[in-house]
Motif scaffolding. Structure first.
Motif, PDB file in Angstrom:
ATOM      1  N   HIS A  22       1.107  -0.732  -0.128  1.00 13.72           N
ATOM      2  CA  HIS A  22      -0.105   0.013  -0.113  1.00 13.72           C
ATOM      3  C   HIS A  22       0.655   1.388  -0.146  1.00 13.72           C
ATOM      4  O   HIS A  22       1.356   1.669   1.363  1.00 13.72           O
ATOM      5  CB  HIS A  22      -0.620   0.166   1.183  1.00 13.72           C
ATOM      6  N   THR A  66      -2.898   7.433  -1.971  1.00 13.98           N
ATOM      7  CA  THR A  66      -2.083   6.804  -2.352  1.00 13.98           C
ATOM      8  C   THR A  66      -1.600   7.878  -3.927  1.00 13.98           C
ATOM      9  O   THR A  66      -0.495   7.874  -4.392  1.00 13.98           O
ATOM     10  CB  THR A  66      -3.527   5.456  -3.212  1.00 13.98           C
ATOM     11  N   GLN A  68      -4.220  17.179  11.339  1.00 15.85           N
ATOM     12  CA  GLN A  68      -3.804  16.128  10.650  1.00 15.85           C
ATOM     13  C   GLN A  68      -2.513  16.681  10.438  1.00 15.85           C
ATOM     14  O   GLN A  68      -1.397  16.402   9.835  1.00 15.85           O
ATOM     15  CB  GLN A  68      -4.142  16.222   9.400  1.00 15.85           C
ATOM     16  N   GLY A 110      -3.670   6.753   7.593  1.00 11.40           N
ATOM     17  CA  GLY A 110      -4.597   6.369   6.851  1.00 11.40           C
ATOM     18  C   GLY A 110      -6.055   6.390   7.217  1.00 11.40           C
ATOM     19  O   GLY A 110      -7.027   7.041   6.441  1.00 11.40           O
ATOM     20  N   SER A 111      -6.007   7.006   8.264  1.00 10.01           N
ATOM     21  CA  SER A 111      -7.413   6.962   8.562  1.00 10.01           C
ATOM     22  C   SER A 111      -7.389   7.765  10.103  1.00 10.01           C
ATOM     23  O   SER A 111      -6.417   8.138  10.520  1.00 10.01           O
ATOM     24  CB  SER A 111      -8.174   6.086   9.210  1.00 10.01           C
ATOM     25  N   ALA A 112      -8.042   8.885   9.968  1.00  7.11           N
ATOM     26  CA  ALA A 112      -8.692   9.503  11.437  1.00  7.11           C
ATOM     27  C   ALA A 112      -7.996   8.765  13.243  1.00  7.11           C
ATOM     28  O   ALA A 112      -8.510   7.628  13.129  1.00  7.11           O
ATOM     29  CB  ALA A 112      -9.566  10.314  11.864  1.00  7.11           C
ATOM     30  N   HIS A 163       0.761  12.418  14.159  1.00  3.65           N
ATOM     31  CA  HIS A 163      -0.262  12.211  12.782  1.00  3.65           C
ATOM     32  C   HIS A 163      -0.247  12.764  11.963  1.00  3.65           C
ATOM     33  O   HIS A 163       0.681  13.673  11.693  1.00  3.65           O
ATOM     34  CB  HIS A 163      -2.033  13.386  13.517  1.00  3.65           C
ATOM     35  N   ALA A 164      -0.312  11.790   9.872  1.00  5.46           N
ATOM     36  CA  ALA A 164       0.033  12.214   9.381  1.00  5.46           C
ATOM     37  C   ALA A 164      -1.546  11.196   8.106  1.00  5.46           C
ATOM     38  O   ALA A 164      -1.944  10.964   8.208  1.00  5.46           O
ATOM     39  CB  ALA A 164       1.171  10.882   9.026  1.00  5.46           C
ATOM     40  N   THR A 219      -7.206  -1.949   2.583  1.00  4.94           N
ATOM     41  CA  THR A 219      -6.088  -0.518   3.647  1.00  4.94           C
ATOM     42  C   THR A 219      -6.458  -0.807   5.033  1.00  4.94           C
ATOM     43  O   THR A 219      -5.762  -0.224   5.595  1.00  4.94           O
ATOM     44  CB  THR A 219      -6.175   0.080   2.593  1.00  4.94           C
TER      45      THR A 219
HETATM   46  P1  AMP Z   1      -5.700   6.127   0.260  1.00  4.05           P
HETATM   47  O1  AMP Z   1      -5.841   6.666  -1.113  1.00  4.05           O
HETATM   48  O2  AMP Z   1      -5.988   4.387   0.327  1.00  4.05           O
HETATM   49  O3  AMP Z   1      -4.561   5.973   1.128  1.00  4.05           O
HETATM   50  O4  AMP Z   1      -6.854   6.802   1.341  1.00  4.05           O
HETATM   51  C1  AMP Z   1      -6.365   8.290   1.115  1.00  4.05           C
HETATM   52  C2  AMP Z   1      -7.555   8.060   2.113  1.00  4.05           C
HETATM   53  O5  AMP Z   1      -6.934   8.549   3.918  1.00  4.05           O
HETATM   54  C3  AMP Z   1      -7.561  10.386   1.799  1.00  4.05           C
HETATM   55  O6  AMP Z   1      -7.675  10.752   1.329  1.00  4.05           O
HETATM   56  C4  AMP Z   1      -7.676  10.706   3.649  1.00  4.05           C
HETATM   57  O7  AMP Z   1      -9.362  10.132   3.228  1.00  4.05           O
HETATM   58  C5  AMP Z   1      -8.013   9.430   3.844  1.00  4.05           C
HETATM   59  N1  AMP Z   1      -6.512   8.954   5.199  1.00  4.05           N
HETATM   60  C6  AMP Z   1      -4.994   9.602   5.194  1.00  4.05           C
HETATM   61  N2  AMP Z   1      -4.614   9.398   6.240  1.00  4.05           N
HETATM   62  C7  AMP Z   1      -5.890  10.045   7.252  1.00  4.05           C
HETATM   63  C8  AMP Z   1      -5.462  10.986   8.779  1.00  4.05           C
HETATM   64  N3  AMP Z   1      -4.608  10.715   9.011  1.00  4.05           N
HETATM   65  N4  AMP Z   1      -7.170  11.019   8.673  1.00  4.05           N
HETATM   66  C9  AMP Z   1      -7.692  11.461   8.503  1.00  4.05           C
HETATM   67  N5  AMP Z   1      -8.761  10.388   6.749  1.00  4.05           N
HETATM   68  C10 AMP Z   1      -7.288  10.090   6.839  1.00  4.05           C
END
Ligand code: AMP
Length: 547
Positions: free
Chosen positions: A232, A330, A360, A304-306, A325-326, A527
């Motif tokens: 990923h 993709t 973030q 990746g998520s909050a 927090h990052a 993911t």
């Molecule tokens: P992906 O391309 O599968 O990695 O998904 C990207 C999406 O994951 C972003 O556009 C956000 O919606 C979500 N995401 C990634 N990091 C965060 C974070 N730290 N907090 C909230 N959402 C996140």
């Protein structure tokens, strides 16, 4: 007048040659699919990457041909990272958690010529190999004696048979740094997946950026555990940043459970670990009841998520581990922002610092970002106004692979092109960005927006709640109202009324969910993110109690 500096392309092969020369004795440790621990050095990675490159040359694979992987985080995967890209081919990392039909679709779309897989995924390959029409060679990432006799996969070779006899010397080709180096399909929950196609230049710039002190602060003193998968978005670029800094790498293989992760962190002196919140939740759930401690882990990056505040608090207060927090995606290689405090924040009281750490973070140099309203007007950076988040930069996609004429970019009034992230965010005066939602997850109640992330964060702060997902359900008056779907901890006791009561004073009254739905599990995507599309589908017959 041009500068008079040497014109050397930024190539991935340079990273592994540097690693070999400058920290060749640095360790790379992997938990293998077989269950044992494999241990070798950066010089070994370099030597075996050269063997991979020779093996690919021997197959007459053309420049830019795709070589796919379906693999966990491990040393052979790392060798493919450098051997495939370094020799001018494109490494296509496939997410093994996708449905087999999607794996086949992706392999065909990418026109993969070679597909290397961990033995865990043999059943997937057995199911799809006849549908993957472009793959000429299947390679099992295992020792020769671990290859079963009759797998039904024509011409299947073990990785060691394929590359083990190759010469260990190789002259890495020199080519345009804008050449494609690797690709990753988005986890898109609707429509066909789309691929981000990274270049040697974008990967190298991202690797430098990721290592910076206010980003992941990766150094030769670190032992890094990337739990975030190499399938990923290149494990957030950590393998590359580790090669150019000399950090030790520790790969978890298939063992993502709390116990396995904890053992590796302690056993290998891990100082820094990276992953998605669901993985850290498993780790904390394993550690807490046994009173386990970390001896060297000092920071972890969560993205990746909050990241729920309860998790940041647990790491900081109970384990003395800093949580970064990052945010990224993709399409952004993936890093866009990291949340590290500025000097002026250090004297703030802890709860004020916490408010910042929940965001973030600040844009990494190289990523420009802004928020716009529905009419495309720039929104102020005041921490209150929110809008669609747009980004641009040298490691942000310009188009998708085979995207042809349909550019995903939008042009602003100044003629600059931006990538719309699909996230809704605020940006404050100090540049800290906070995601309020995915644009498709935001709940629109009576014309006002409710952040599903806020509602989830409050639920998981309750001691009885393990996981929470907030979704909107149709409402005749308000258009949509939030409900929160929760999984209780094994020993957690809480009623619907108690949980709703828990929201009081923590959010505006009208944002408190209308109902709580208790479930045994919440669907998680390939993911590790909450799969809200599936959850909505599961709850399609749900009716609000007040209706
Ligand atoms: P992906 O391309 O599968 O990695 O998904 C990207 C999406 O994951 C972003 O556009 C956000 O919606 C979500 N995401 C990634 N990091 C965060 C974070 N730290 N907090 C909230 N959402 C996140």
């Amino acid at each position: 007048m041009l500068g008079l500096m040497q014109d050397q392309p930024l190539l991935i092969s340079n990273m592994i040659e540097y690693a070999d020369r400058h920290h060749g004795d640095g360790e790379v440790v992997s938990r293998r699919v077989e269950g044992d621990i494999h241990r070798y050095t950066w010089s070994d990675v370099a030597r075996r990457s050269r063997q991979v490159a020779n093996a690919l040359d021997g197959m007459n694979l053309a420049f830019s041909d795709r070589v796919a992987t379906l693999a966990w985080n491990g040393y052979r995967h790392l060798e493919l990272y450098f051997g495939v890209s370094g020799s001018g081919r494109v490494l296509h990392t496939i997410n093994p958690r996708l449905h087999p039909d999607q794996v086949a679709w992706i392999a065909n779309h990418a026109e993969d010529q070679v597909l290397c897989f961990d033995m865990t995924f043999l059943p997937i390959i057995q199911a799809v190999h006849s549908k993957c029409t472009t793959v000429k060679q299947w390679i099992a990432l295992c020792d020769a004696d671990k290859l079963p006799a009759d797998t039904g996969i024509p011409g299947l070779l073990s990785y060691e048979t394929w590359m083990g006899q190759q010469s260990t010397t190789y002259k890495w080709p020199v080519f345009d740094e804008n050449s494609a180096s690797s690709m990753c399909y988005t986890s898109g929950t609707t429509g066909n997946p789309k691929a981000a196609l990274y270049s040697h230049r974008s990967t190298t710039l991202h690797a430098y950026a990721a290592a910076m002190p206010d980003v992941m602060c990766i150094s030769a003193r670190d032992a890094i555990l990337p739990v975030v998968p190499m399938f990923h978005v290149n494990a957030w670029g950590i393998p590359y940043s580790a090669a150019l800094t000399g950090a030790k790498l520790v790969f978890p293989g298939a063992g993502m459970d709390g116990k396995s992760i904890y053992e590796l962190i302690e056993g290998e002196g891990v100082t820094f670990a990276a992953g998605v919140p669901t993985v850290w939740q498993m780790l904390l759930t394993h550690m807490k009841p046994q009173g386990l401690r970390f001896s060297k882990l000092n920071r972890t990056v969560i993205g990746g998520s909050a990241c729920p505040p309860a998790m940041i608090n647990a790491f900081r207060d109970e384990y003395n581990v800093e949580v970064l927090h990052a945010w990224g995606m993709t399409e952004m290689s993936p890093l866009g922002t990291l949340c590290t405090l500025k000097n002026k924040h250090l004297s703030l009281p802890k709860d004020e610092q916490m408010k910042i750490l929940l965001k973030q973070g600040r844009a990494i140099y190289g990523v420009d970002m802004k928020i716009i309203d529905d009419a495309g007007h720039d929104q102020p950076h005041d921490g209150k106004a929110f809008g669609d988040l747009l980004v641009r930069g040298p490691w942000v996609v310009a188009n998708y692979y085979k995207g042809e004429g349909d550019s995903p970019l939008v042009k602003d009034a100044n003629g600059l092109e931006w990538f719309p992230t699909g996230d809704v965010a605020t940006i404050d005066a100090d540049g800290f960005m906070q995601i309020t939602d995915r644009s498709k997850d935001v709940i629109k109640s009576g014309g006002e927006w409710i952040s599903s992330i806020d509602i989830e964060n409050i639920a998981v702060a309750h001691p009885a709640i393990l996981m929470a997902a907030c979704i909107g359900v149709k409402h005749p008056k308000w258009d949509e109202r939030p409900i929160v779907v929760v999984v209780k901890k094994p020993d957690g006791q809480v009623t619907r009324e108690e949980l709703l009561h828990f929201y009081e004073g923590k959010t505006a009254k009208w944002q408190i969910p209308d109902d709580v739905v208790f479930v045994d599990s919440i669907p998680i995507g390939a993911t590790g993110k909450l799969l809200k599309t599936k959850l909505r589908e599961q709850l399609k017959d749900y009716v609000l109690p007040t209706l």
